[in-house]
Scaffold this active site. Structure first.
Site, PDB file in Angstrom:
ATOM      1  N   HIS A   1      40.180  34.849  48.737  1.00 14.33           N
ATOM      2  CA  HIS A   1      41.112  33.858  48.209  1.00 14.33           C
ATOM      3  C   HIS A   1      40.917  32.578  49.014  1.00 14.33           C
ATOM      4  CE1 HIS A   1      43.969  36.637  45.999  1.00 14.33           C
ATOM      5  NE2 HIS A   1      43.419  37.515  46.819  1.00 14.33           N
TER       6      HIS A   1
ATOM      7  N   VAL B   1      42.752  43.977  42.592  1.00 11.67           N
ATOM      8  CA  VAL B   1      41.472  44.003  41.868  1.00 11.67           C
ATOM      9  C   VAL B   1      40.417  44.531  42.831  1.00 11.67           C
ATOM     10  CG1 VAL B   1      39.730  42.675  40.643  1.00 11.67           C
ATOM     11  CG2 VAL B   1      42.147  42.062  40.387  1.00 11.67           C
TER      12      VAL B   1
ATOM     13  N   ASN C   1      42.201  40.610  50.912  1.00 11.49           N
ATOM     14  CA  ASN C   1      43.085  41.771  51.028  1.00 11.49           C
ATOM     15  C   ASN C   1      42.270  43.053  50.882  1.00 11.49           C
ATOM     16  OD1 ASN C   1      45.379  40.072  51.155  1.00 11.49           O
ATOM     17  ND2 ASN C   1      45.393  39.900  48.917  1.00 11.49           N
TER      18      ASN C   1
ATOM     19  N   ARG D   1      39.161  29.746  39.356  1.00 10.48           N
ATOM     20  CA  ARG D   1      40.568  29.554  39.696  1.00 10.48           C
ATOM     21  C   ARG D   1      41.370  30.817  39.416  1.00 10.48           C
ATOM     22  NH1 ARG D   1      41.377  24.167  40.912  1.00 10.48           N
ATOM     23  NH2 ARG D   1      39.721  22.841  40.096  1.00 10.48           N
ATOM     24  N   ASP D   2      42.284  31.144  40.342  1.00 15.60           N
ATOM     25  CA  ASP D   2      43.165  32.288  40.169  1.00 15.60           C
ATOM     26  C   ASP D   2      44.108  32.024  38.993  1.00 15.60           C
ATOM     27  OD1 ASP D   2      44.224  34.729  42.338  1.00 15.60           O
ATOM     28  OD2 ASP D   2      45.496  34.171  40.637  1.00 15.60           O
TER      29      ASP D   2
ATOM     30  N   HIS E   1      37.021  39.928  46.955  1.00 17.82           N
ATOM     31  CA  HIS E   1      37.167  38.506  46.621  1.00 17.82           C
ATOM     32  C   HIS E   1      37.869  37.806  47.770  1.00 17.82           C
ATOM     33  CE1 HIS E   1      40.439  40.928  44.979  1.00 17.82           C
ATOM     34  NE2 HIS E   1      41.257  39.935  45.269  1.00 17.82           N
TER      35      HIS E   1
HETATM   36  P1  5GP Z   1      44.283  40.709  45.153  1.00 14.34           P
HETATM   37  O1  5GP Z   1      45.749  40.982  44.918  1.00 14.34           O
HETATM   38  O2  5GP Z   1      43.426  41.855  44.684  1.00 14.34           O
HETATM   39  O3  5GP Z   1      43.950  40.260  46.542  1.00 14.34           O
HETATM   40  O4  5GP Z   1      43.943  39.447  44.245  1.00 14.34           O
HETATM   41  C1  5GP Z   1      43.671  39.555  42.886  1.00 14.34           C
HETATM   42  C2  5GP Z   1      43.869  38.183  42.294  1.00 14.34           C
HETATM   43  O5  5GP Z   1      43.263  38.149  41.021  1.00 14.34           O
HETATM   44  C3  5GP Z   1      45.340  37.805  42.104  1.00 14.34           C
HETATM   45  O6  5GP Z   1      45.634  36.636  42.850  1.00 14.34           O
HETATM   46  C4  5GP Z   1      45.451  37.591  40.597  1.00 14.34           C
HETATM   47  O7  5GP Z   1      46.317  36.528  40.261  1.00 14.34           O
HETATM   48  C5  5GP Z   1      44.023  37.334  40.183  1.00 14.34           C
HETATM   49  N1  5GP Z   1      43.705  37.734  38.830  1.00 14.34           N
HETATM   50  C6  5GP Z   1      44.020  38.908  38.227  1.00 14.34           C
HETATM   51  N2  5GP Z   1      43.536  38.947  36.975  1.00 14.34           N
HETATM   52  C7  5GP Z   1      42.902  37.764  36.787  1.00 14.34           C
HETATM   53  C8  5GP Z   1      42.172  37.212  35.676  1.00 14.34           C
HETATM   54  O8  5GP Z   1      42.016  37.819  34.607  1.00 14.34           O
HETATM   55  N3  5GP Z   1      41.658  35.970  35.834  1.00 14.34           N
HETATM   56  C9  5GP Z   1      41.795  35.269  37.006  1.00 14.34           C
HETATM   57  N4  5GP Z   1      41.254  34.055  37.046  1.00 14.34           N
HETATM   58  N5  5GP Z   1      42.461  35.760  38.071  1.00 14.34           N
HETATM   59  C10 5GP Z   1      42.997  36.994  37.963  1.00 14.34           C
END
Ligand code: 5GP
Length: 114
Positions: free
Chosen positions: A102, A96, A87, A29-30, A100
């Protein structure tokens, strides 16, 4: 690569609410959910961005979608509908750098996204 947050989740150095795991895929989970269901589906192999996906990764990337399908079915949202999105780099909001998917569901999702 040592700074890859998601590798630390894979190794359990950082805790996460894991909802699905196979030999090469993990989903959790996010931490900042944007929908009632917001799960991140990742390969255990480190791949920085979509731009770094190689032809030999095709099966692995396909498994991310199979995981999405299974999780959505398990959460009871498959028929209502859901969204998967990945993304790539700064303009798309990637924060990150370990690919991944979503998986978002449990509410109506607008289109186009912001
Ligand atoms: P991006 O912005 O790279 O597409 O998505 C990165 C996602 O990772 C974001 O939705 C963010 O909330 C999630 N995220 C960042 N750090 C952590 C973490 O430590 N644990 C979890 N479960 N999600 C994280």
């Amino acid at each position: 690569m040592s700074e890859d947050l998601f590798l630390k989740i894979i190794s359990r150095e950082i805790p996460a609410d894991i909802v699905y795991e196979t030999d090469d895929v993990l989903a959790f989970r996010d931490v900042n959910p944007q929908a009632p269901l917001h799960v991140l589906i990742i390969p255990k192999l480190h791949i920085r961005t979509i731009n770094d996906i190689q032809a030999q990764d095709a099966e692995l990337v396909g498994k991310l979608f199979l995981a999405a399908r299974e999780i959505a079915a398990g959460q009871g949202i498959a028929e209502d509908g859901y969204r998967v999105v990945m993304n790539c780099n700064a303009m798309a909001g990637q924060t990150v750098f370990h690919i991944h998917l979503h998986l978002l569901g449990g509410r109506r999702l607008d289109w186009p996204p912001g």
